[in-house]
Design an enzyme around this catalytic site. Structure first.
Site, short mmCIF file in Angstrom:
data_model
loop_
_atom_site.label_atom_id
_atom_site.label_comp_id
_atom_site.label_asym_id
_atom_site.label_seq_id
_atom_site.Cartn_x
_atom_site.Cartn_y
_atom_site.Cartn_z
N LYS A 10 0.80 -1.22 0.00
CA LYS A 10 0.00 0.00 0.00
C LYS A 10 0.84 1.28 0.00
O LYS A 10 2.06 1.23 0.25
CB LYS A 10 -0.93 -0.04 1.21
CG LYS A 10 -1.97 -1.16 1.12
CD LYS A 10 -2.97 -1.08 2.27
CE LYS A 10 -4.06 -2.11 2.13
NZ LYS A 10 -5.09 -1.95 3.19
N TYR A 50 -12.54 -1.81 -3.83
CA TYR A 50 -13.08 -1.90 -2.46
C TYR A 50 -14.61 -1.73 -2.43
O TYR A 50 -15.16 -1.37 -1.38
CB TYR A 50 -12.41 -0.85 -1.57
CG TYR A 50 -11.01 -1.25 -1.12
CD1 TYR A 50 -10.81 -2.39 -0.33
CD2 TYR A 50 -9.89 -0.50 -1.45
CE1 TYR A 50 -9.55 -2.77 0.09
CE2 TYR A 50 -8.62 -0.87 -1.02
CZ TYR A 50 -8.46 -2.00 -0.25
OH TYR A 50 -7.20 -2.37 0.19
N THR A 92 -5.98 -6.73 10.76
CA THR A 92 -6.18 -5.47 10.02
C THR A 92 -5.59 -4.29 10.79
O THR A 92 -4.94 -3.42 10.20
CB THR A 92 -7.70 -5.22 9.80
OG1 THR A 92 -8.25 -6.38 9.16
CG2 THR A 92 -7.94 -4.00 8.94
N ASN A 113 -2.39 0.27 6.73
CA ASN A 113 -1.91 -0.98 7.33
C ASN A 113 -0.97 -1.78 6.44
O ASN A 113 -0.94 -3.00 6.49
CB ASN A 113 -3.11 -1.82 7.81
CG ASN A 113 -4.05 -2.20 6.68
OD1 ASN A 113 -3.82 -1.81 5.54
ND2 ASN A 113 -5.08 -2.96 6.98
N HIS A 116 -2.35 -5.33 1.64
CA HIS A 116 -3.65 -5.99 1.47
C HIS A 116 -3.42 -7.44 1.06
O HIS A 116 -2.47 -7.72 0.33
CB HIS A 116 -4.46 -5.28 0.37
CG HIS A 116 -5.63 -6.09 -0.11
ND1 HIS A 116 -6.83 -6.10 0.56
CD2 HIS A 116 -5.78 -6.94 -1.17
CE1 HIS A 116 -7.67 -6.92 -0.07
NE2 HIS A 116 -7.05 -7.44 -1.13
N GLU A 127 -9.51 -10.51 -7.72
CA GLU A 127 -8.56 -9.41 -7.53
C GLU A 127 -7.37 -9.54 -8.47
O GLU A 127 -6.89 -8.54 -9.01
CB GLU A 127 -8.13 -9.36 -6.05
CG GLU A 127 -9.29 -8.95 -5.15
CD GLU A 127 -8.99 -8.99 -3.67
OE1 GLU A 127 -7.87 -9.38 -3.27
OE2 GLU A 127 -9.89 -8.63 -2.88
P1 CMP Z 1 -7.65 -4.32 3.56
O1 CMP Z 1 -7.31 -5.65 4.11
O2 CMP Z 1 -6.99 -3.85 2.31
O3 CMP Z 1 -9.25 -4.26 3.35
C1 CMP Z 1 -10.03 -3.11 3.55
C2 CMP Z 1 -9.25 -1.96 4.06
O4 CMP Z 1 -10.01 -0.96 4.67
C3 CMP Z 1 -8.33 -2.43 5.19
O5 CMP Z 1 -7.31 -3.24 4.70
C4 CMP Z 1 -7.92 -1.10 5.79
O6 CMP Z 1 -6.95 -0.41 4.99
C5 CMP Z 1 -9.25 -0.35 5.71
N1 CMP Z 1 -10.02 -0.48 6.94
C6 CMP Z 1 -10.61 -1.59 7.44
N2 CMP Z 1 -11.25 -1.33 8.58
C7 CMP Z 1 -11.08 -0.01 8.81
C8 CMP Z 1 -11.52 0.87 9.84
N3 CMP Z 1 -12.27 0.46 10.85
N4 CMP Z 1 -11.15 2.17 9.76
C9 CMP Z 1 -10.39 2.60 8.71
N5 CMP Z 1 -9.95 1.81 7.70
C10 CMP Z 1 -10.29 0.53 7.76
#
Ligand code: CMP
Length: 138
Positions: A10, A50, A92, A113, A116, A127
Site C-alpha cells: 500500500k 473496495y 487489520t 496498514n 492488502h 482481484e
Molecule cells: P484491507 O485488508 O486492504 O481491506 C479493507 C481496508 O479498509 C483495510 O485493509 C484497511 O486499509 C481499511 N479499513 C478496514 N477497517 C477499517 C476501519 N475500521 N477504519 C479505517 N480503515 C479501515
C-alpha cells in the site's frame, strides 16, 4: 486448496521505502511472485476494488488513501496461499497484529496498514483478474 493470492503493497509502505523489505518477507516465507506491477490507482479503480466496503463509514477515506501514491500489486503463489498470506500479514489493525507479522512491523494504523491480502480463493481470483491477464502470470 488453491495456490494463488493477491496482494497490494500500500501507499504508506511505498512512501516509507518498505517495498523491498515486504517483498523479501514474502519470498522468504515461500511465496512465488507470479506477476508484479507498480501502479497509481485511479479513484474509480480504488472504488471498484473496495466496492464491498462502499457502505462502510471508512470507505471515502480508504479510497483517498489508496489513491494517495503509487502501490505495488502482485499475484502470489504458494500452497494454501490465501490463509498463509493472511497469517503473515496479521490483523487489520496493526496494534492488534501478532509480533512478527508484516502489519505489526510496517503498519501505521487500521487504515494505513501496509499491505492488502485476499480474504478468500474466490476473491483472490477476482482481484488478480482486476490487474493481470493470465498471460502475465509467470
Ligand atoms: P484491507 O485488508 O486492504 O481491506 C479493507 C481496508 O479498509 C483495510 O485493509 C484497511 O486499509 C481499511 N479499513 C478496514 N477497517 C477499517 C476501519 N475500521 N477504519 C479505517 N480503515 C479501515
Amino acid at each position: 486448496m488453491a495456490n494463488r493470492t493477491f496482494t497490494i503493497i500500500k501507499p504508506d509502505s511505498v512512501r516509507k521505502g518498505n517495498f523491498g523489505k515486504i517483498i523479501s518477507r514474502l519470498e522468504s516465507e515461500g511465496f512465488r511472485i507470479l506477476g508484479l506491477k507498480k501502479v497509481s490507482l485511479s479513484t474509480k479503480q480504488a472504488q471498484g476494488f473496495y466496492a464491498v466496503h462502499s457502505e462502510r463509514p471508512f470507505y471515502p477515506d480508504l479510497v483517498k488513501y489508496m489513491t494517495s501514491g503509487p502501490v505495488y500489486v502482485a499475484a502470489l503463489e504458494k500452497e494454501g496461499a490465501v490463509p498463509a498470506l493472511r497469517k503473515l500479514m496479521g490483523a487489520t489493525d496493526p496494534s492488534k497484529a501478532d509480533a512478527g507479522t508484516i502489519r505489526k512491523e510496517f503498519g501505521e494504523s487500521i487504515e494505513q496498514n501496509a499491505i492488502h491480502g485476499s480474504d478468500s480463493d474466490e476473491n483472490a481470483a477476482i482481484e488478480i483478474g482486476f490487474f493481470f491477464a493470465e498471460s502475465e502470470l509467470l
